[in-house]
Design a protein around this motif. Structure first.
Motif, short mmCIF file in Angstrom:
data_model
loop_
_atom_site.label_atom_id
_atom_site.label_comp_id
_atom_site.label_asym_id
_atom_site.label_seq_id
_atom_site.Cartn_x
_atom_site.Cartn_y
_atom_site.Cartn_z
N GLU A 9 14.25 -2.93 8.52
CA GLU A 9 13.49 -4.42 7.90
C GLU A 9 13.81 -5.51 8.97
N VAL A 10 12.93 -6.26 9.25
CA VAL A 10 13.29 -7.90 10.31
C VAL A 10 12.51 -8.53 9.09
N ASN A 11 13.57 -9.33 9.55
CA ASN A 11 13.13 -10.58 8.17
C ASN A 11 13.25 -12.47 9.25
N GLY A 12 12.56 -12.84 9.46
CA GLY A 12 12.52 -13.94 9.66
C GLY A 12 13.09 -13.78 11.04
N LEU A 13 12.63 -12.88 12.79
CA LEU A 13 13.20 -12.59 13.69
C LEU A 13 13.03 -13.22 14.48
N LYS A 14 13.83 -14.40 15.21
CA LYS A 14 13.34 -15.71 15.77
C LYS A 14 13.92 -15.22 17.07
N THR A 15 13.33 -15.31 18.43
CA THR A 15 14.39 -14.88 19.59
C THR A 15 13.63 -16.12 20.36
N HIS A 16 14.16 -17.14 21.17
CA HIS A 16 14.02 -18.00 21.65
C HIS A 16 14.85 -18.01 22.96
N PHE A 17 13.59 -18.60 24.02
CA PHE A 17 14.33 -18.28 25.36
C PHE A 17 14.89 -19.36 25.97
N PHE A 18 16.07 -20.19 27.03
CA PHE A 18 16.29 -21.51 26.49
C PHE A 18 16.16 -22.22 28.90
N THR A 19 15.14 -22.57 28.88
CA THR A 19 14.48 -23.03 29.83
C THR A 19 14.52 -24.54 30.37
N PRO A 20 15.18 -24.48 32.28
CA PRO A 20 15.10 -25.66 32.09
C PRO A 20 14.09 -26.69 31.41
N ASP A 21 12.26 -26.20 31.24
CA ASP A 21 11.38 -26.73 31.35
C ASP A 21 11.25 -26.11 29.68
N GLY A 22 12.09 -25.85 28.97
CA GLY A 22 11.88 -26.32 27.85
C GLY A 22 12.39 -25.35 26.47
N VAL A 23 12.40 -24.88 25.44
CA VAL A 23 12.28 -23.68 24.50
C VAL A 23 11.03 -23.30 24.66
#
Length: 367
Positions: A9-23
């Protein structure tokens, strides 16, 4: 579906990449369930976050990316040979991505077939050496026992002369043969869940059909679950029990394969299905396709992420409101204001105002 029926079960999954140009919000609130002994297909255009979702499940996200929210509840460890108690639910997000517990799950309880077998298999070692290493990492076997098991797995996936092929290098095998080796390696430890990330994209249609048949046969024999990632709706129709449609890092529709193909709810799903070539079309008839293209996750539009391309968008709502996820039945959802019971549309849709329904750019044929 009861809790015991849900393997993952995957619930509310958020995977973000934090780059010099922003998220970059590559995965931005994904919910999905993989039942036991069923095949779930994730479908969507290139750039919709399908592969990042699968890598997040295995905690294979490299910096500058990281999971920032959500949970991944795993209830595996039911196959023979597991450590007692491994079947208890565990949130994979809470585990150290380099720790012993996730390493015991990765490749053992959950296995993955990557898109390019030639990039996944090392040319420096024989396929047998790589399979034996994987088997011995998760099973208490001698080298000879692991070699015997690896040879049997190669035979099981249809590799001719497995006793000889086990000593071959990846560059000595065809693309289809290398993909079979990857499947054999992924299934060597009898996983509860097989994740297949576009495993047939680079193969010809005949080899693709054989690989899909092989996955179906192995699933029937082992009762494993399959999470299959693809952009090919023909593969979805042939393989899936349940379908998850993704767009720009979010799930826009879920349902059984029959529900999604025969009664699609989300405008994006309907647009994808209209873009499938059919035998009945005239030779000069233009193939319907989706206008525009998937924007980069760093340029996510306000409101519904699909509204700039949607011919059913409602002015004043779709361009401003984050659409709700509406339950339409068992394992059946749509993320769209068209099904929001809280109120009617404040204005006409672009289609009713005379917007063109002719699309200009279709589904990409890339991973």
């Amino acid at each position: 579906m009861t809790e015991s029926d849900a393997l993952l079960e995957v619930n509310g999954l958020k995977t973000h990449f934090f780059t010099p140009d922003g998220v970059v919000r590559a995965v931005d609130g994904v919910d999905l369930t993989v039942p036991r002994a069923r095949t779930v297909c994730i479908v969507g255009e290139s750039g919709c976050g399908k592969s990042i979702t699968s890598r997040s499940i295995l905690r294979l996200i490299d910096p500058p990316g990281r999971i920032v929210d959500g949970e991944i509840v795993w209830r595996g460890g039911q196959q023979s040979g597991r450590t007692p108690g491994d079947g208890a639910a565990v949130d994979l997000v809470s585990l150290d991505p380099d720790g012993e517990r996730i390493r015991r799950i990765r490749g053992n309880e959950i296995s993955m077939i990557f898109q390019e077998p030639m990039a996944s298999l090392s040319p420096m070692y024989t396929v047998g050496a790589q399979m034996i290493e994987t088997i011995r990492l998760h099973r208490s076997m001698s080298k000879d026992e692991a070699r015997e098991h690896a040879t049997a797995m190669l035979a099981r996936v249809g590799i001719p002369q497995p006793e000889r092929r086990i000593d071959a290098y990846s560059f000595q095998l065809s693309g289809g043969m290398s993909q079979r080796v990857m499947i054999a390696m992924a299934l060597a430890c009898q996983p509860d869940l097989l994740i297949a990330d576009e495993p047939t994209t680079a193969l010809d249609v005949t080899t693709q059909a054989r690989i899909l048949d092989l996955i179906r046969e192995l699933q029937a024999d082992t009762h494993m679950s399959v999470l299959f990632i693809t952009h090919d709706l023909g593969v979805v129709a042939e393989l899936a029990d349940d379908v998850v449609v993704m767009y720009l890092g979010t799930v826009v529709e879920t349902g059984s394969v029959d529900d999604v193909f025969h009664d699609p709810k989300h405008p994006y799903t309907r647009a994808l299905l209209r873009s499938i070539p059919t035998m009945g079309r005239g030779t000069r008839e233009r193939l319907p396709s989706i206008r525009g293209m998937v924007p980069h996750p760093s340029q996510r539009p306000p409101g519904c992420p699909y509204h700039p391309r949607c011919d059913e968008a409602i002015a004043g709502r779709c361009d401003q409101e984050d659409p709700p996820v509406v339950a339409l039945g068992p394992r059946r959802t749509a993320r769209c204001v068209l099904y929001d019971p809280s109120g009617g549309p404040p204005g006409p849709s672009p289609a009713s105002a005379g917007a063109s329904g002719t699309a200009e750019a279709g589904m990409e044929d890339t991973p």
